[in-house]
Scaffold this motif. Structure first.
Motif, short mmCIF file in Angstrom:
data_model
loop_
_atom_site.label_atom_id
_atom_site.label_comp_id
_atom_site.label_asym_id
_atom_site.label_seq_id
_atom_site.Cartn_x
_atom_site.Cartn_y
_atom_site.Cartn_z
N ALA A 290 -20.77 12.15 -5.10
CA ALA A 290 -21.69 12.98 -4.33
C ALA A 290 -20.87 14.04 -3.61
CB ALA A 290 -22.47 12.14 -3.33
N ALA A 291 -21.45 15.21 -3.48
CA ALA A 291 -20.85 16.30 -2.72
C ALA A 291 -21.85 16.71 -1.65
CB ALA A 291 -20.51 17.48 -3.62
N LYS A 292 -21.42 16.71 -0.42
CA LYS A 292 -22.33 16.81 0.72
C LYS A 292 -22.09 18.10 1.50
CE LYS A 292 -23.54 13.96 4.80
NZ LYS A 292 -22.84 14.61 5.92
N VAL A 293 -23.15 18.61 2.09
CA VAL A 293 -23.01 19.74 3.00
C VAL A 293 -23.96 19.55 4.17
CG1 VAL A 293 -24.60 21.16 1.61
CG2 VAL A 293 -23.09 22.27 3.25
N VAL A 367 -22.46 14.81 -8.39
CA VAL A 367 -21.43 15.54 -9.12
C VAL A 367 -20.61 14.54 -9.93
CG1 VAL A 367 -21.23 17.40 -7.41
CG2 VAL A 367 -19.81 15.34 -7.17
N PRO A 368 -19.86 14.99 -10.92
CA PRO A 368 -18.98 14.06 -11.65
C PRO A 368 -17.98 13.40 -10.72
CG PRO A 368 -19.24 16.11 -12.86
CD PRO A 368 -19.86 16.34 -11.51
N ALA A 369 -17.59 12.20 -11.04
CA ALA A 369 -16.64 11.45 -10.22
C ALA A 369 -15.35 12.25 -10.04
CB ALA A 369 -16.33 10.11 -10.86
N GLY A 370 -14.85 12.26 -8.81
CA GLY A 370 -13.60 12.94 -8.51
C GLY A 370 -13.71 14.45 -8.42
N SER A 371 -14.93 14.98 -8.40
CA SER A 371 -15.12 16.43 -8.35
C SER A 371 -14.59 17.02 -7.05
CB SER A 371 -16.62 16.75 -8.49
OG SER A 371 -16.87 18.12 -8.23
N ALA A 402 -16.64 15.32 -3.39
CA ALA A 402 -16.54 13.93 -3.83
C ALA A 402 -15.14 13.37 -3.58
CB ALA A 402 -16.90 13.83 -5.31
N THR A 403 -14.14 14.21 -3.77
CA THR A 403 -12.77 13.79 -3.51
C THR A 403 -12.56 13.50 -2.03
OG1 THR A 403 -11.98 15.09 -5.39
CG2 THR A 403 -10.35 14.45 -3.74
N ASP A 404 -13.13 14.35 -1.17
CA ASP A 404 -13.05 14.11 0.27
C ASP A 404 -13.71 12.79 0.64
OD1 ASP A 404 -11.87 16.63 0.65
OD2 ASP A 404 -13.80 17.61 1.07
N LEU A 405 -14.87 12.54 0.04
CA LEU A 405 -15.60 11.31 0.34
C LEU A 405 -14.80 10.08 -0.05
CD1 LEU A 405 -18.26 10.06 1.34
CD2 LEU A 405 -19.14 10.28 -0.98
N ALA A 406 -14.15 10.14 -1.21
CA ALA A 406 -13.33 9.02 -1.66
C ALA A 406 -12.13 8.81 -0.74
CB ALA A 406 -12.88 9.25 -3.09
N ALA A 407 -11.57 9.89 -0.24
CA ALA A 407 -10.43 9.78 0.67
C ALA A 407 -10.87 9.18 2.01
CB ALA A 407 -9.79 11.14 0.88
#
Length: 486
Positions: A290-293, A367-371, A402-407
């Motif tokens: 997911a990509a969030k704003v 979004v695709p994983a790791g986007s 998505a990368t930020d969320l995973a971090a």
């Protein structure tokens, strides 16, 4: 007699629910949290401008009112809740919109020729929401305690999760309304797993409603933490755990337990993990990210349709075909130019979230994983489509890839904050196929995140079921909610 220790890794709703249950059962409980603030995905913070309070991950909580653990805990009484008349809305082109009012009859009446079909699908489930939650909220491989409700729910999920679902309704509005909730699952559509998740959400919309706390999601972990402290528990923040072999969590031979509100992969850092179980955990699949704003707005979102102003939750994606195209694009590794946007506008009911006259808006796309995609422009254009002038209301925004969320949350592998792909197979085997998926083969160690049955959502159920199992395994006592809270 030596007091048994319990260590809980992660202070999300599941971790804190497990901690509360264990503390009330007499364990000496310590929660270890990587961040300086508790809550995991239920945090609230000023992400854009001073005075604008945004939910970091989850924003609206349909499962909170139907959760047996939260009901017994008294979450509805301990937190100030806002329950909208309109559970969710779905705008369409031309100023049209479909609205899932909490009143099922009102919703159906607005759907015209689909009124009877909407009632037939959701009235039996919303009236017996406890039976649906019981079936989905423990472990689906067991015999359900409410078999008629379980069969109805299962047949409807099979219908919506297949090509048969295209014949469930006739109007564009009804199709959009059901597809908007099904698309929460973040998977290719149609899908039986997504349909099962969406049906539960839709039934909750017409039962207890889609509530959210005054001031933000942070109120939920704060209430759990207060109860934990009252029963002798403690929380250590700022301690990230990446290797369980280095964590001093006690001696399982004397009844000490370790509960993981984290990705099951963390359990693989323990010594002596059986190979067969380790292989099963590695096979457990994570879904797209997911990509969030988050937006700080100079006033409410200027939706063309007046009813959309009344709903804190808005599914922005157009027709059923458009929503499915967006989700299927993500499953193929790309993002649609017209993405499905899940938005929450808490300021329609909660003036505490922003300065006077201003608003906050929470939104994300799949979004695709790791986007590493920044979704701000895509989301802005899609909302502007149904709310002309939205762009001019934006004072500031904050994007989370998505990368930020995973971090931020290692449990959200690749940015998947559902904790694993929501497929039919992985609703049954979450993360492994067993009547007790919360127990690991390592003595004293239990799983309690959204990667564990019953799956994602702010309900504390996985935490409670892990704690209940830990108590039974270590003390020989079968403890129920009435024993803890009665």
């Amino acid at each position: 007699m030596t007091t048994r220790r319990a260590t809980v890794v992660g202070s999300g709703p599941n971790g804190l629910s497990a901690a509360v249950a264990l503390a009330r059962a007499g364990f000496d409980v310590t929660v270890v949290e990587a961040h300086d603030a508790i809550g995991g995905g239920t945090r609230t913070a000023e992400l854009t401008l001073p005075g604008f309070r945004h939910d970091v991950c989850s924003a609206v909580h349909p499962a909170a009112f139907t959760s047996p653990f939260f009901r017994a805990f008294g979450m509805r009484e301990k937190v100030g809740w806002l329950i909208p008349d309109a559970s969710y809305a779905h705008p369409l082109d031309g100023g049209r919109a479909a609205v899932a009012w909490r009143d099922l009859g009102r919703t159906a009446d607005a759907l015209g020729t689909d009124a009877r079909a909407w009632k037939a699908m959701l009235r039996p489930l919303s009236r017996r929401i406890g039976g649906v939650v019981d079936f989905t909220g423990n472990q689906m491989v067991r015999v359900p305690r409410h078999p008629v409700t379980a069969v109805r729910y299962g047949l409807r999920a099979l219908e919506l999760g297949s090509e048969l679902g295209r014949r469930s309704f006739r109007t564009e509005e009804a199709h959009a309304l059901i597809t908007g909730v099904v698309a929460h699952a973040n998977t290719a559509l149609p899908s039986i797993g997504a349909a099962a998740a969406g049906l539960l959400l839709a039934a909750q919309a017409h039962a207890d409603g889609w509530g959210f706390p005054v001031g933000g999601a942070q109120a939920i972990p704060d209430a759990l933490a207060e109860d934990l402290a009252a029963h002798g528990g403690r929380i250590r923040t700022g301690e990230r755990v990446d290797d369980l072999a280095t964590l001093d969590w006690g001696d399982p031979r004397r009844g000490d337990v370790l509960v993981l509100d984290a990705s099951p992969r963390l359990a693989l850092t323990l010594p002596d993990v059986p190979d067969r179980w380790a292989r099963a955990i590695r096979r457990f699949r994570y879904g797209p990210g997911a990509a969030k704003v988050d937006f700080a707005l100079d006033g409410p979102v200027p939706w063309e349709n007046a009813d959309v102003h009344r709903s804190p939750t808005v599914h922005v994606g157009g027709t059923r075909a458009e929503v499915e195209a967006s989700e299927n694009a993500v499953a193929r590794g790309r993002v649609s130019e017209r993405p499905y946007v899940l938005a929450a506008q808490p300021s329609v009911l909660d003036p505490t979230r922003a300065p006077a006259g201003k608003s906050v808006l929470w939104s994300y796309i799949h979004v695709p994983a790791g986007s590493t995609l920044d979704p701000t422009e895509l989301v802005t254009r899609q909302i502007e489509r149904f709310a002309p002038g939205f762009r001019d209301r934006v004072l500031a925004s904050h994007a989370t890839t998505a990368t930020d969320l995973a971090a931020y949350n290692p449990s959200a592998v690749g940015g998947d904050f559902s904790g694993g792909a929501v497929t039919f197979a992985q609703l049954l085997a979450r993360p492994v196929l067993t009547p007790a998926p919360w127990r690991t083969p390592v003595r004293g160690v239990y799983l309690a995140s959204g990667s564990t049955s019953p799956g994602p959502g702010v309900h504390g159920t996985a935490g409670w079921l892990a704690a209940r199992l830990a108590i039974a395994d270590t003390t020989g006592e079968r403890v129920g909610l009435d024993d803890l809270f009665g």
